[in-house]
Scaffold this active site. Structure first.
Site, PDB file in Angstrom:
ATOM      1  N   LYS A 193      43.239  34.896  46.556  1.00 30.33           N
ATOM      2  CA  LYS A 193      43.180  33.833  45.540  1.00 30.33           C
ATOM      3  C   LYS A 193      44.462  32.994  45.591  1.00 30.33           C
ATOM      4  O   LYS A 193      44.418  31.767  45.507  1.00 30.33           O
ATOM      5  CB  LYS A 193      42.961  34.444  44.141  1.00 30.33           C
ATOM      6  CG  LYS A 193      41.563  35.023  43.978  1.00 30.33           C
ATOM      7  CD  LYS A 193      41.387  35.895  42.742  1.00 30.33           C
ATOM      8  CE  LYS A 193      40.005  36.540  42.762  1.00 30.33           C
ATOM      9  NZ  LYS A 193      39.758  37.513  41.696  1.00 30.33           N
ATOM     10  N   GLN A 203      42.487  40.346  36.697  1.00 29.52           N
ATOM     11  CA  GLN A 203      41.728  40.979  37.779  1.00 29.52           C
ATOM     12  C   GLN A 203      41.079  42.280  37.294  1.00 29.52           C
ATOM     13  O   GLN A 203      41.715  43.109  36.641  1.00 29.52           O
ATOM     14  CB  GLN A 203      42.661  41.245  38.981  1.00 29.52           C
ATOM     15  CG  GLN A 203      41.970  41.780  40.213  1.00 29.52           C
ATOM     16  CD  GLN A 203      41.002  40.803  40.875  1.00 29.52           C
ATOM     17  OE1 GLN A 203      41.123  39.590  40.725  1.00 29.52           O
ATOM     18  NE2 GLN A 203      40.033  41.329  41.596  1.00 29.52           N
ATOM     19  N   ASP A 240      37.260  32.596  35.094  1.00 26.52           N
ATOM     20  CA  ASP A 240      36.298  33.588  35.578  1.00 26.52           C
ATOM     21  C   ASP A 240      34.915  33.376  34.969  1.00 26.52           C
ATOM     22  O   ASP A 240      33.929  33.911  35.465  1.00 26.52           O
ATOM     23  CB  ASP A 240      36.771  34.995  35.178  1.00 26.52           C
ATOM     24  CG  ASP A 240      37.359  35.772  36.343  1.00 26.52           C
ATOM     25  OD1 ASP A 240      36.961  35.513  37.490  1.00 26.52           O
ATOM     26  OD2 ASP A 240      38.206  36.642  36.082  1.00 26.52           O
TER      27      ASP A 240
END
Ligand code: GUN
Length: 292
Positions: free
Chosen positions: A53, A97, A120
């Site tokens: 990422k 995460q 997200d």
């Protein structure tokens, strides 16, 4: 005949390139898209994903900040970090995460994120919009990436039987909603660990999405000839022919390639598309919600 391979790396890079002019435009207005990634503990796979990422941010010209927390961190301490990032007007996207260490309530953490910075797309507000048919906001990245693959492959979804294997919050559930939405119009079946006659159900499907986290689980004899097969899995399995002693494989048996009409590879299929959609959400969040 072998399936057409759907190259997610190439499509992902095309999407990232398209974002660059929007990023330049934002920078011209004094806005530098900025993604903050929080990673807790030392799960090796999570560290690889987060590094990927960060590299995508570098490619696109998005600023990234990584916050590493020890696996012994408490829920309250993670919530404090999220609150700090919520209050920081220079941060446009926040990603925590997953998975988090045992004992940490993941949904509590996600719902503490400002929904406008939830790149997200997992916040109750963003998932709630999705359920109500509003797909214009921050969508979960893997499902959004799969929808892009379908769009670019010219696969006609309307009236087709789509089977989503796996009912996770991250992939299976939101993807099922996207596939059933008006304009896409697939007839969606969600299969999971309690599903009976999975092979039989799978043989009826024009589109199969495997997102169960079990290496090479979907077999060639389950696949309708010519079907579209999207493999979301990334599993590491032993392989004595490799120097490393292991290799990456998906949730779909590679021999499915001989039966399917289209198939995503692992690696290089859904993974790079997930990252491209994360970049896209970060840019969209900056365009829509920046306070600077
Ligand atoms: N872990 C595996 N996939 C994802 C993802 O898309 N987002 C986050 N936050 N964690 C993940």
């Amino acid at each position: 005949m072998a399936a057409t391979i759907l190259d997610g790396r190439e499509l992902g890079r095309t999407i990232e390139k398209d974002l660059m002019s929007r990023i330049d435009n934002l920078k011209g207005r004094g806005l530098h898209p900025h993604l903050a990634v929080v990673i807790v503990g030392d799960d090796p796979a999570s560290h690889v994903y987060v590094r990927n990422k960060e590299m995508a941010c570098e490619r696109c010209g998005i600023k990234s900040t990584r916050i590493d927390l020890d696996s012994s961190v408490t829920e309250i301490e993670i919530l404090k970090v999220v609150e700090m990032l919520n209050l920081d007007d220079s941060v446009n996207g926040i990603l925590v995460q997953s998975p988090l260490p045992k004992g940490i309530d993941e949904s509590l953490i996600i719902d503490a994120i400002n929904p406008q910075k939830d790149v997200d797309g997992f916040h109750n507000v963003n998932l709630g919009k999705l359920v109500q048919g509003n797909t214009s906001g921050l969508l979960p990245c893997t499902p959004a990436g799969i929808m892009k693959i379908l769009e670019f492959s010219d696969f006609e979804t309307s009236g087709k039987n789509a089977l989503v294997i796996g009912r996770s919050r991250i992939v299976g559930m939101p993807l099922s909603i996207l596939l059933a939405q008006r304009g896409i119009d697939a007839t969606v079946t969600i299969a999971h660990s309690r599903t009976k006659n999975l092979a039989e159900i799978c043989r009826q499907a024009d589109l199969v999405v495997a997102a169960i986290g079990r290496a090479e689980f979907v077999k060639p004899e389950w696949i309708k000839p010519g079907a579209m097969v999207i493999d979301v899995g990334i599993n590491r399995i032993p392989d004595s022919t490799r120097k490393s002693g292991s290799r990456l494989t998906g949730d779909v048996d590679p021999d499915v390639m001989d039966i399917a009409g289209w198939m995503t590879p692992v690696p290089g299929g859904v993974g790079p598309m997930t990252i491209a959609m994360l970049m896209s959400n970060t840019v969209m969040g900056t365009e829509l919600f920046s306070n600077i």
